[in-house]
Design a protein around this motif. Sequence first.
Motif, PDB file in Angstrom:
ATOM      1  N   LEU A   1       0.841  -1.192   0.000  1.00 25.10           N
ATOM      2  CA  LEU A   1       0.000   0.000   0.000  1.00 25.10           C
ATOM      3  C   LEU A   1       0.882   1.249   0.000  1.00 25.10           C
ATOM      4  O   LEU A   1       1.959   1.255   0.594  1.00 25.10           O
TER       5      LEU A   1
ATOM      6  N   LYS B   1       2.231   4.935   1.031  1.00 25.99           N
ATOM      7  CA  LYS B   1       2.232   5.736   2.259  1.00 25.99           C
ATOM      8  C   LYS B   1       1.643   7.101   1.929  1.00 25.99           C
ATOM      9  O   LYS B   1       2.204   7.857   1.148  1.00 25.99           O
TER      10      LYS B   1
ATOM     11  N   PRO C   1      -5.540   8.865   5.641  1.00 24.05           N
ATOM     12  CA  PRO C   1      -6.071   7.522   5.386  1.00 24.05           C
ATOM     13  C   PRO C   1      -7.162   7.553   4.318  1.00 24.05           C
ATOM     14  O   PRO C   1      -7.716   8.614   3.997  1.00 24.05           O
TER      15      PRO C   1
ATOM     16  N   ILE D   1     -11.257   1.379   0.204  1.00 24.54           N
ATOM     17  CA  ILE D   1     -10.224   0.660  -0.543  1.00 24.54           C
ATOM     18  C   ILE D   1     -10.920  -0.457  -1.308  1.00 24.54           C
ATOM     19  O   ILE D   1     -11.668  -1.251  -0.729  1.00 24.54           O
TER      20      ILE D   1
ATOM     21  N   SER E   1      -2.658  -4.443   7.149  1.00 25.22           N
ATOM     22  CA  SER E   1      -2.232  -3.233   6.437  1.00 25.22           C
ATOM     23  C   SER E   1      -3.444  -2.431   5.964  1.00 25.22           C
ATOM     24  O   SER E   1      -3.447  -1.193   6.025  1.00 25.22           O
TER      25      SER E   1
ATOM     26  N   GLN F   1      -4.999  -0.478   8.854  1.00 22.19           N
ATOM     27  CA  GLN F   1      -4.228   0.704   9.202  1.00 22.19           C
ATOM     28  C   GLN F   1      -4.379   1.826   8.175  1.00 22.19           C
ATOM     29  O   GLN F   1      -4.276   3.006   8.507  1.00 22.19           O
ATOM     30  N   ALA F   2      -4.632   1.468   6.921  1.00 18.52           N
ATOM     31  CA  ALA F   2      -4.710   2.467   5.845  1.00 18.52           C
ATOM     32  C   ALA F   2      -6.082   3.117   5.717  1.00 18.52           C
ATOM     33  O   ALA F   2      -6.234   4.104   4.989  1.00 18.52           O
TER      34      ALA F   2
END
Length: 252
Positions: free
Chosen positions: A106, A108, A112, A116, A127, A130-131
């Motif tokens: 993903l 950076k 956020p 997705i 991951s 967290q994103a």
Amino acid sequence: MSHANQKSWEKEAAVGMQGWDFQHLAGRWSNATLPWDYTATVLQYLKTTDRLLDMSTGGGELLQSFHHPNQLTTVTESWLPNIQLLQKKLASTGVHVFSTVHEADLPKMKHPFNVITNSHGTFEAQSLFQALTPGGYFITEQVGATNNFSLSRYLSPAYTPAYPDNTLLVAQTALQNAGFHILTAQQAYPELKFFDVGAIVYYATVIPWEFPDFSVTHCLEQLETLQDLIQSQGYIATNEDRFLIVAKKLDH
């Protein structure tokens, strides 16, 4: 079998693909309808103000069906020919294009994502969690482990699924363990029909992970048998394996 047949099959094997577009097979195969519509599912959750990440976007074909504002859209892709295509096709329109080493990687980002999406690409649940912003959604349609198993096994008797753990159960439990709430989890095995052997050759060539030992020369005997079957019954059938998940990152 005539030499002309083998020659035409060799030509099919050399066609290749750009992006993720099976237009070459138009009229030469049929796909049974899935019980869901992936684009409609995405649009059910995607608001025009959302920051969107489309993972493993291929040539951006599905992404364009979302009609999302370019400046709020980010895509990832790991296959070099597609990355080059996306740089020409999308980057100039304001879409953020990130090349990745692995499909699940993903980008950076400063902020956020709200949504997705992932059509047929690898992902890593923690991951993703967290994103995403709290209340954000992960929406994915996946190709399951047993996709085209009968045809793959026929052309290569030693074939075993390339991704045996890519199942609905494994995926939804991974997402749940990462902290997601599963809103939708569906699976289907639609029938796929090929109406000429050349279409099978093309398909097997552009999906080498499902047909790892395939070549016209290596599989000539099996292809001749398929030719006879098509002449007698009009098609060769196999079954796809698909599953759909919509997962939400809870607000807390």
